[in-house]
Design an enzyme around this catalytic site. Structure first.
Site, PDB file in Angstrom:
ATOM      1  CD1 TRP A 109       0.143  -1.636   2.964  1.00 18.07           C
ATOM      2  CD2 TRP A 109       0.906   0.440   3.169  1.00 18.07           C
ATOM      3  NE1 TRP A 109       1.101  -1.638   3.962  1.00 18.07           N
ATOM      4  CE2 TRP A 109       1.588  -0.374   4.103  1.00 18.07           C
ATOM      5  CE3 TRP A 109       1.233   1.797   3.127  1.00 18.07           C
ATOM      6  CZ2 TRP A 109       2.549   0.115   4.979  1.00 18.07           C
ATOM      7  CZ3 TRP A 109       2.201   2.283   3.989  1.00 18.07           C
ATOM      8  CH2 TRP A 109       2.842   1.443   4.893  1.00 18.07           C
ATOM      9  CG  ASN A 110       5.209   1.485   0.493  1.00 18.23           C
ATOM     10  OD1 ASN A 110       4.872   0.863  -0.516  1.00 18.23           O
ATOM     11  ND2 ASN A 110       6.445   1.548   0.906  1.00 18.23           N
TER      12      ASN A 110
ATOM     13  CE  LYS B 154      -3.206  -9.973  -1.350  1.00 16.96           C
ATOM     14  NZ  LYS B 154      -3.782  -8.680  -0.915  1.00 16.96           N
TER      15      LYS B 154
ATOM     16  CD  GLU C  32      12.663  -5.225  -5.559  1.00 20.10           C
ATOM     17  OE1 GLU C  32      13.271  -4.634  -4.641  1.00 20.10           O
ATOM     18  OE2 GLU C  32      13.180  -5.475  -6.648  1.00 20.10           O
ATOM     19  CG  LEU C  33      11.323  -9.185   0.634  1.00 23.55           C
ATOM     20  CD1 LEU C  33      11.796 -10.468   1.281  1.00 23.55           C
ATOM     21  CD2 LEU C  33       9.828  -9.240   0.361  1.00 23.55           C
TER      22      LEU C  33
ATOM     23  CB  CYS D   9      11.263  -0.375   1.131  1.00 24.81           C
ATOM     24  SG  CYS D   9      11.279   0.353  -0.505  1.00 24.81           S
TER      25      CYS D   9
HETATM   26  P1  NAP Z   1       3.014  -7.155   3.565  1.00 23.85           P
HETATM   27  O1  NAP Z   1       2.183  -7.353   4.753  1.00 23.85           O
HETATM   28  O2  NAP Z   1       3.998  -8.204   3.210  1.00 23.85           O
HETATM   29  O3  NAP Z   1       2.021  -6.886   2.354  1.00 23.85           O
HETATM   30  C1  NAP Z   1       2.469  -6.714   1.036  1.00 23.85           C
HETATM   31  C2  NAP Z   1       1.528  -7.435   0.095  1.00 23.85           C
HETATM   32  O4  NAP Z   1       1.644  -8.837   0.332  1.00 23.85           O
HETATM   33  C3  NAP Z   1       0.055  -7.099   0.350  1.00 23.85           C
HETATM   34  O5  NAP Z   1      -0.639  -7.120  -0.877  1.00 23.85           O
HETATM   35  C4  NAP Z   1      -0.387  -8.245   1.247  1.00 23.85           C
HETATM   36  O6  NAP Z   1      -1.767  -8.462   1.221  1.00 23.85           O
HETATM   37  C5  NAP Z   1       0.352  -9.386   0.602  1.00 23.85           C
HETATM   38  N1  NAP Z   1       0.519 -10.555   1.443  1.00 23.85           N
HETATM   39  C6  NAP Z   1       0.962 -10.614   2.724  1.00 23.85           C
HETATM   40  N2  NAP Z   1       1.003 -11.899   3.149  1.00 23.85           N
HETATM   41  C7  NAP Z   1       0.584 -12.662   2.112  1.00 23.85           C
HETATM   42  C8  NAP Z   1       0.394 -14.069   1.932  1.00 23.85           C
HETATM   43  N3  NAP Z   1       0.660 -14.946   2.910  1.00 23.85           N
HETATM   44  N4  NAP Z   1      -0.067 -14.505   0.738  1.00 23.85           N
HETATM   45  C9  NAP Z   1      -0.347 -13.639  -0.244  1.00 23.85           C
HETATM   46  N5  NAP Z   1      -0.195 -12.300  -0.137  1.00 23.85           N
HETATM   47  C10 NAP Z   1       0.274 -11.813   1.027  1.00 23.85           C
HETATM   48  O7  NAP Z   1       3.837  -5.806   3.632  1.00 23.85           O
HETATM   49  P2  NAP Z   1       3.437  -4.471   4.381  1.00 23.85           P
HETATM   50  O8  NAP Z   1       3.935  -4.586   5.752  1.00 23.85           O
HETATM   51  O9  NAP Z   1       2.052  -4.084   4.171  1.00 23.85           O
HETATM   52  O10 NAP Z   1       4.346  -3.470   3.517  1.00 23.85           O
HETATM   53  C11 NAP Z   1       5.426  -2.816   4.023  1.00 23.85           C
HETATM   54  C12 NAP Z   1       6.701  -3.626   3.789  1.00 23.85           C
HETATM   55  O11 NAP Z   1       7.025  -3.576   2.415  1.00 23.85           O
HETATM   56  C13 NAP Z   1       7.863  -3.012   4.529  1.00 23.85           C
HETATM   57  O12 NAP Z   1       8.646  -4.018   5.097  1.00 23.85           O
HETATM   58  C14 NAP Z   1       8.624  -2.310   3.413  1.00 23.85           C
HETATM   59  O13 NAP Z   1       9.975  -2.109   3.686  1.00 23.85           O
HETATM   60  C15 NAP Z   1       8.386  -3.233   2.264  1.00 23.85           C
HETATM   61  N6  NAP Z   1       8.597  -2.551   0.981  1.00 23.85           N
HETATM   62  C16 NAP Z   1       9.626  -2.954   0.189  1.00 23.85           C
HETATM   63  C17 NAP Z   1       9.889  -2.304  -1.002  1.00 23.85           C
HETATM   64  C18 NAP Z   1      11.019  -2.718  -1.903  1.00 23.85           C
HETATM   65  O14 NAP Z   1      10.996  -2.375  -3.071  1.00 23.85           O
HETATM   66  N7  NAP Z   1      12.015  -3.450  -1.423  1.00 23.85           N
HETATM   67  C19 NAP Z   1       9.068  -1.248  -1.395  1.00 23.85           C
HETATM   68  C20 NAP Z   1       8.024  -0.870  -0.556  1.00 23.85           C
HETATM   69  C21 NAP Z   1       7.783  -1.538   0.629  1.00 23.85           C
HETATM   70  P3  NAP Z   1      -2.745  -7.907   2.404  1.00 23.85           P
HETATM   71  O15 NAP Z   1      -2.664  -6.425   2.340  1.00 23.85           O
HETATM   72  O16 NAP Z   1      -4.065  -8.464   2.008  1.00 23.85           O
HETATM   73  O17 NAP Z   1      -2.213  -8.456   3.689  1.00 23.85           O
END
Ligand code: NAP
Length: 479
Positions: free
Chosen positions: A131-132, A155, A229-230, A263
C-alpha cells in the site's frame, strides 16, 4: 483481511470490497493466457504506443488518482500527485526504451553457425503489491512486463483497493487489451492457487518478510521464477567532513517522506562524533516543525500512518526499544487527532541487544548512532539483517563512493536523497530480497532468454570437442 478503504485521517470506512470469486480468478487466468499467446505475435511497437497512452491517461486523471491514493492510505496529497507523475514517467521510459532492451543479442561462439539470444514473454506474472506507493509499486512491474508481453494479475494490499482498481481502469482506458492487467481482490489462498497454475510463469512481490516468505515459498514449491522486494533498514552515514547544511536539509526528509513508510527510508543514522550533536539538534528542529492534519490540506506536512494496526505495531516497537534502554531524544508523545498519527521520534543509545537494532521501524522514527571512525560507520551499516539502500554524506564525493562500495546493500546514493527512476535498478540483498525491478535488469526478470543457433547445414568437422555421438561401429558382415 478483507479489502476496504478506511480513511486513516478520520477512520471513516469509505468502501468495502468482496473477495474475488473462483470464476473471476479462472477467467483472469484464461484471458491472460490467451493474451500471452497473442502477444507473442504482436510487434512490440504496438504495445509501446499503448504504454505511452497509459502515461497520458495517468496524467489526464492525475487529480482523481492522487485523491484516491490519499484517501486509501493517508499520504499527503502533493506526495500522491508526485507519485502519479513518477508512474507516468516510468511508463513513458519503458515505452521509449523497452524494445531496445530486449532486442536480440548476438553471441560469439565456436559453435557451428550463428548464435543469438532472443528475449521473449513467458506467460502470466502474478504480482502482489503493498500500500505504501499504491501506483508506483504496480508500475514497477507493469511497464516492463507489458512491453515484454507478459499479462499480469494484480493482488494489491487490502487497504488500497480503490487505487488498485483505478490504476487497472486507466490501463484499460488507454487501450490495453483484456488480461494485460487484471486487478483481483484475492485472498492469500487464491494467490497461492494462481501461483500453482501452469499458466502463471512469474511471481513478483513487494512487501514484508512475512508476505515475502509466504509468496516466495509458494513460488519455490511450484518452481516459478520470482522477485522479492522486501524491507530495509537503510543506513544514512554522515562522515566528519560532510556539508552539514546539505545533511540537515536531507536527513529529516529521508526519514519523514511518506510518513516514514518507505522501504528505502533512512532508518539507521550513523553520525561521526565531531558532527553528532549538531546533527541531532537539527533533526529535532526539523521534526518539531511538521504540521499534522488532513493530508488533503496543502498546509499539512505530517500525514497519518496508513492504518491503525501499523501505528499500534510501531508504538509497540518504540516501547520495547525504550524498555531495552534506548533514549527518546525527541517525540514519542500522542498527537491529539483521531487519525493514525505518530509523532516524529528520535531514538539514541540503542545497543546491539535492543530489538530496535535489528528491526525495521516502518514509520516516522529515526534511530541515531554516534561513531568514532569511518570503519566503525561501515561496520555498523553492515551489521544489519537487511541490505536495500543507503546514503553517504562526505565532503568528497569520490571518497563517499568508496565508502558506498563497502556497504552491503543494493543501492547507495552519495551526497543526495535516495531517488527512484525507471533507468535505475531497484532492489536489495540479504533480507531485503532478491532480483531487481525497473531498468534493463527489471525488464529481463520474467523473459525467456532463448538461445537460437542457426546453420545452413551441420558441420561434421566440428564435433564440439567430442561432445556429440561418434559414428556407430560398422555392422558385422555375415556371409
Ligand atoms: P506485507 O504485509 O507483506 O504486504 C504486502 C503485500 O503482500 C500485500 O498485498 C499483502 O496483502 C500481501 N501478502 C501478505 N502476506 C501474504 C500471503 N501470505 N499470501 C499472499 N499475499 C500476502 O507488507 P506491508 O507490511 O504491508 O508493507 C510494508 C513492507 O514492504 C515493509 O517491510 C517495506 O519495507 C516493504 N517494501 C519494500 C519495497 C522494496 O521495493 N524493497 C518497497 C516498498 C515496501 P494484504 O494487504 O491483504 O495483507
Amino acid at each position: 483481511m478483507a479489502y476496504a478503504t478506511i480513511n486513516p485521517y478520520n477512520n471513516e470506512v469509505v468502501k468495502e470490497y468482496p473477495y474475488a470469486t473462483e470464476e473471476e480468478l479462472q477467467a483472469a487466468l484464461a484471458t491472460g493466457h490467451a493474451l500471452y499467446k497473442k502477444n507473442r505475435k504482436q510487434p512490440i511497437a504496438e504495445r509501446a504506443k499503448i504504454l505511452h497512452n497509459v502515461a497520458a491517461k495517468l496524467r489526464e486523471h492525475s487529480d482523481e488518482l492522487a485523491r484516491a491514493c490519499t484517501i486509501d492510505m493517508g499520504k499527503l496529497l502533493r506526495e500522491s500527485e508526485g507519485e502519479v507523475e513518477l508512474v507516468a514517467i516510468i511508463a513513458d521510459w519503458f515505452a521509449d526504451h523497452g524494445e531496445e532492451i530486449i532486442a536480440p543479442e548476438k553471441v560469439d561462439t565456436i559453435a557451428t553457425g550463428q548464435a543469438e539470444i532472443r528475449h521473449s514473454a513467458t506467460g502470466i506474472v502474478m504480482m502482489v503489491e503493498p500500500w505504501n506507493f499504491p501506483y508506483y509499486q504496480i508500475m514497477r512491474v507493469f511497464a516492463p512486463n507489458f512491453i515484454v508481453g507478459n499479462p499480469m494479475i494484480l493482488k494489491h494490499a487490502a487497504n488500497t483497493p480503490a487505487s488498485a482498481q483505478m490504476f487497472a481502469d486507466v490501463v484499460k482506458e488507454a487501450g490495453a487489451p483484456d488480461g494485460a492487467l487484471t486487478n483481483l481482490f484475492l485472498s492469500y489462498d487464491q494467490v497461492t492457487e494462481a501461483i500453482e497454475d501452469p499458466r502463471v510463469q512469474g511471481v513478483a512481490l513487494t512487501g514484508s518478510e512475512r508476505g515475502g516468505t509466504a509468496v516466495a515459498g509458494a513460488a519455490g514449491k511450484n518452481l516459478k521464477k520470482n522477485t522479492m522486494e522486501l524491507g530495509g533498514m537503510d543506513p544514512f552515514i554522515v562522515l566528519g567532513d560532510a556539508n552539514m547544511d546539505d545533511v540537515n536539509n536531507i536527513a529529516w526528509r529521508a526519514r519523514l517522506y511518506n510518513t516514514g513508510q518507505v522501504c528505502t527510508s533512512s532508518k539507521r543514522f550513523i553520525v561521526m562524533d565531531n558532527v553528532y550533536d549538531q546533527f541531532v539538534d537539527a533533526l529535532k528542529d526539523k521534526f518539531s516543525k511538521v504540521v499534522p492534519g488532513d493530508p488533503l490540506d496543502p498546509g499539512t506536512s505530517l500525514a497519518p500512518m496508513n492504518k491503525a494496526s501499523a501505528k499500534a505495531k510501531l508504538q509497540k516497537q518504540v516501547d520495547a526499544a525504550v524498555e531495552a534502554g534506548a533514549t527518546v531524544a525527541y517525540g514519542n508523545k500522542p498527537i491529539d487527532l483521531p487519525g493514525q498519527f505518530f509523532m516524529p521520534t528520535i531514538l539514541t543509545d540503542i545497543d546491539k541487544n535492543n530489538p530496535a537494532y535489528s528491526q525495521e521501524l516502518f514509520g516516522p522514527v529515526a534511530c541515531v548512532y554516534k561513531v568514532h571512525s569511518e570503519e566503525e560507520a561501515i561496520d555498523l551499516a553492515n551489521d544489519n539483517p537487511y541490505g536495500l539502500g543507503g546514503i553517504v554524506f562526505s565532503g568528497n564525493a569520490d571518497h563517499g563512493a568508496e565508502v558506498a562500495a563497502q556497504i552491503e546493500t543494493g543501492m547507495v546514493f552519495v551526497n543526495n536523497f535516495m531517488s527512484t527512476l525507471p533507468e535505475l535498478p531497484f532492489g536489495g540483498v540479504k533480507l531485503s530480497g532478491y532480483g531487481r525491478e525497473m531498468s534493463h535488469i527489471g525488464e529481463m526478470a520474467f523473459t525467456n532468454d532463448q538461445l537460437i543457433v542457426k546453420a545452413d547445414k551441420p558441420n561434421m568437422d566440428n564435433l564440439a570437442g567430442g561432445l556429440v555421438a561418434t559414428d556407430p561401429a560398422p555392422e558385422p558382415q555375415h556371409s
